[in-house]
Design an enzyme around this catalytic site. Sequence first.
Site, PDB file in Angstrom:
ATOM      1  N   ASN A   9       0.868  -1.342   0.100  1.00 50.69           N
ATOM      2  CA  ASN A   9       0.004  -0.054  -0.095  1.00 50.69           C
ATOM      3  C   ASN A   9       1.022   1.166  -0.035  1.00 50.69           C
ATOM      4  O   ASN A   9       1.447   1.578   0.989  1.00 50.69           O
ATOM      5  CB  ASN A   9      -0.954  -0.122   1.458  1.00 50.69           C
ATOM      6  N   TRP A  10       0.923   1.865  -1.009  1.00 51.77           N
ATOM      7  CA  TRP A  10       2.107   3.059  -1.348  1.00 51.77           C
ATOM      8  C   TRP A  10       1.625   4.180  -0.688  1.00 51.77           C
ATOM      9  O   TRP A  10       2.241   5.154  -0.578  1.00 51.77           O
ATOM     10  CB  TRP A  10       2.027   3.350  -2.760  1.00 51.77           C
ATOM     11  N   LYS A  11       0.183   4.402  -0.119  1.00 50.70           N
ATOM     12  CA  LYS A  11      -0.487   5.500   0.589  1.00 50.70           C
ATOM     13  C   LYS A  11      -0.195   6.576  -0.395  1.00 50.70           C
ATOM     14  O   LYS A  11       0.009   6.584  -1.588  1.00 50.70           O
ATOM     15  CB  LYS A  11      -0.148   5.624   1.854  1.00 50.70           C
ATOM     16  N   HIS A  95      -9.475   0.863   4.639  1.00 55.45           N
ATOM     17  CA  HIS A  95      -8.164   1.153   5.309  1.00 55.45           C
ATOM     18  C   HIS A  95      -8.384   2.338   6.688  1.00 55.45           C
ATOM     19  O   HIS A  95      -9.170   3.024   6.659  1.00 55.45           O
ATOM     20  CB  HIS A  95      -7.319   1.775   4.391  1.00 55.45           C
ATOM     21  N   GLU A  97      -6.880   4.534   7.810  1.00 55.58           N
ATOM     22  CA  GLU A  97      -6.712   5.950   7.659  1.00 55.58           C
ATOM     23  C   GLU A  97      -7.814   6.329   6.952  1.00 55.58           C
ATOM     24  O   GLU A  97      -8.306   7.678   7.065  1.00 55.58           O
ATOM     25  CB  GLU A  97      -5.255   6.261   6.743  1.00 55.58           C
ATOM     26  N   GLU A 167      -5.296  -5.289  10.316  1.00 54.97           N
ATOM     27  CA  GLU A 167      -4.335  -4.103  10.682  1.00 54.97           C
ATOM     28  C   GLU A 167      -4.551  -3.420  11.909  1.00 54.97           C
ATOM     29  O   GLU A 167      -5.306  -2.385  11.862  1.00 54.97           O
ATOM     30  CB  GLU A 167      -4.551  -3.032   9.473  1.00 54.97           C
ATOM     31  N   GLY A 173       2.501   2.149  10.940  1.00 55.08           N
ATOM     32  CA  GLY A 173       3.295   3.276  10.638  1.00 55.08           C
ATOM     33  C   GLY A 173       4.140   3.682  12.184  1.00 55.08           C
ATOM     34  O   GLY A 173       4.557   4.672  12.072  1.00 55.08           O
ATOM     35  N   SER A 212       3.549  -2.278  10.332  1.00 54.04           N
ATOM     36  CA  SER A 212       5.002  -2.290  10.477  1.00 54.04           C
ATOM     37  C   SER A 212       5.537  -3.734  10.150  1.00 54.04           C
ATOM     38  O   SER A 212       6.646  -4.130  10.693  1.00 54.04           O
ATOM     39  CB  SER A 212       5.271  -1.941  11.961  1.00 54.04           C
ATOM     40  N   GLY A 233       2.820  -0.928   4.359  1.00 46.06           N
ATOM     41  CA  GLY A 233       2.975   0.343   3.887  1.00 46.06           C
ATOM     42  C   GLY A 233       4.376   0.832   3.821  1.00 46.06           C
ATOM     43  O   GLY A 233       4.940   0.563   2.600  1.00 46.06           O
ATOM     44  N   GLY A 234       5.049   1.274   5.056  1.00 48.33           N
ATOM     45  CA  GLY A 234       6.389   1.828   4.506  1.00 48.33           C
ATOM     46  C   GLY A 234       7.510   0.966   3.769  1.00 48.33           C
ATOM     47  O   GLY A 234       8.175   1.382   2.811  1.00 48.33           O
TER      48      GLY A 234
HETATM   49  P1  13P Z   1       3.127   0.250   7.610  1.00 43.04           P
HETATM   50  O1  13P Z   1       3.673  -0.833   7.161  1.00 43.04           O
HETATM   51  O2  13P Z   1       3.844   1.637   7.113  1.00 43.04           O
HETATM   52  O3  13P Z   1       2.929   0.157   9.385  1.00 43.04           O
HETATM   53  O4  13P Z   1       1.589   0.333   7.221  1.00 43.04           O
HETATM   54  C1  13P Z   1       0.569  -0.471   7.232  1.00 43.04           C
HETATM   55  C2  13P Z   1      -0.502  -0.150   6.313  1.00 43.04           C
HETATM   56  O5  13P Z   1      -1.234   0.738   6.872  1.00 43.04           O
HETATM   57  C3  13P Z   1      -0.689  -1.003   5.055  1.00 43.04           C
HETATM   58  O6  13P Z   1      -2.117  -0.739   4.734  1.00 43.04           O
END
Ligand code: 13P
Length: 249
Positions: A9-11, A95, A97, A167, A173, A212, A233-234
């Site tokens: 997930n590149w956000k 998600h 967010e 999640e 994050g 994470s 994510g990251g």
């Molecule tokens: P991180 O891997 O950066 O914690 O993000 C997880 C995420 O929200 C994937 O959708």
Amino acid sequence: MRTKLVAGNWKMNGSLASNAHLLSALTSGAVASFNAKLAVCVPYPYLSQANLALAGTTIALGAQDVSEHEKGAFTGEVSAAMLMDFGCRYVLVGHSERRSFYGDTDAVVAAKFDAACKAGLVPILCVGESLAEREAGTTLQVVTRQLDAVLAKSGVAALAAAVVAYEPVWAIGTGLTATPAQAQEVHAQIRARIATESIEIAANVQILYGGSMKPSNAAELLCQSDIDGGLIGGAALVAEDFLAIAKAA
Ligand code: 13P
């Protein structure tokens, strides 16, 4: 035996230049030899770029959100059919967010999930509790409530063509990861809830862990019996890390 899926997930990250670099590093990795399937969920404006870059590869494309509406006067929204036009196979729905910053309620998430299924996309339904909810001992209730909204709207059969991602919000994050045992416990509970409606669908549905996940903790999470992959994510922004996680699956 469920195939593992590792989805990035590149956000809201990337640019034409940096995406070209990342996509080329991913497609030149030996991904076809991995046990896991790979996918990247990119920002809307880069769907076309990623669709072209991933053509002919085994890496699937996804988006990060979708409108619950089919078409019409919904300024700023993007429909499921539009995502199909750009070669998407997956779309994230619910998600944390989106739920916390943009007001996506359980009902909105269920409507988005339904719209995605009807258009032929595979929704990746994200569920998870906040830190306060975990500390209050309500993790199971929260995750079940989020799942039940979707089951009530689309029916359990829709989950046969969907993916669930657990999640925990406190692990996204933050560098904090659920322990393999904590994650496995919730994954097993999600599968058990689905099994109350269909044992077969519960046995086959992929349940990903997100929060994470990185090369150093991926293997111990991914070997849990109910963890069928990761939503990253990251670490999905660094080709080497994303490929290392996929290889561990
Ligand atoms: P991180 O891997 O950066 O914690 O993000 C997880 C995420 O929200 C994937 O959708």
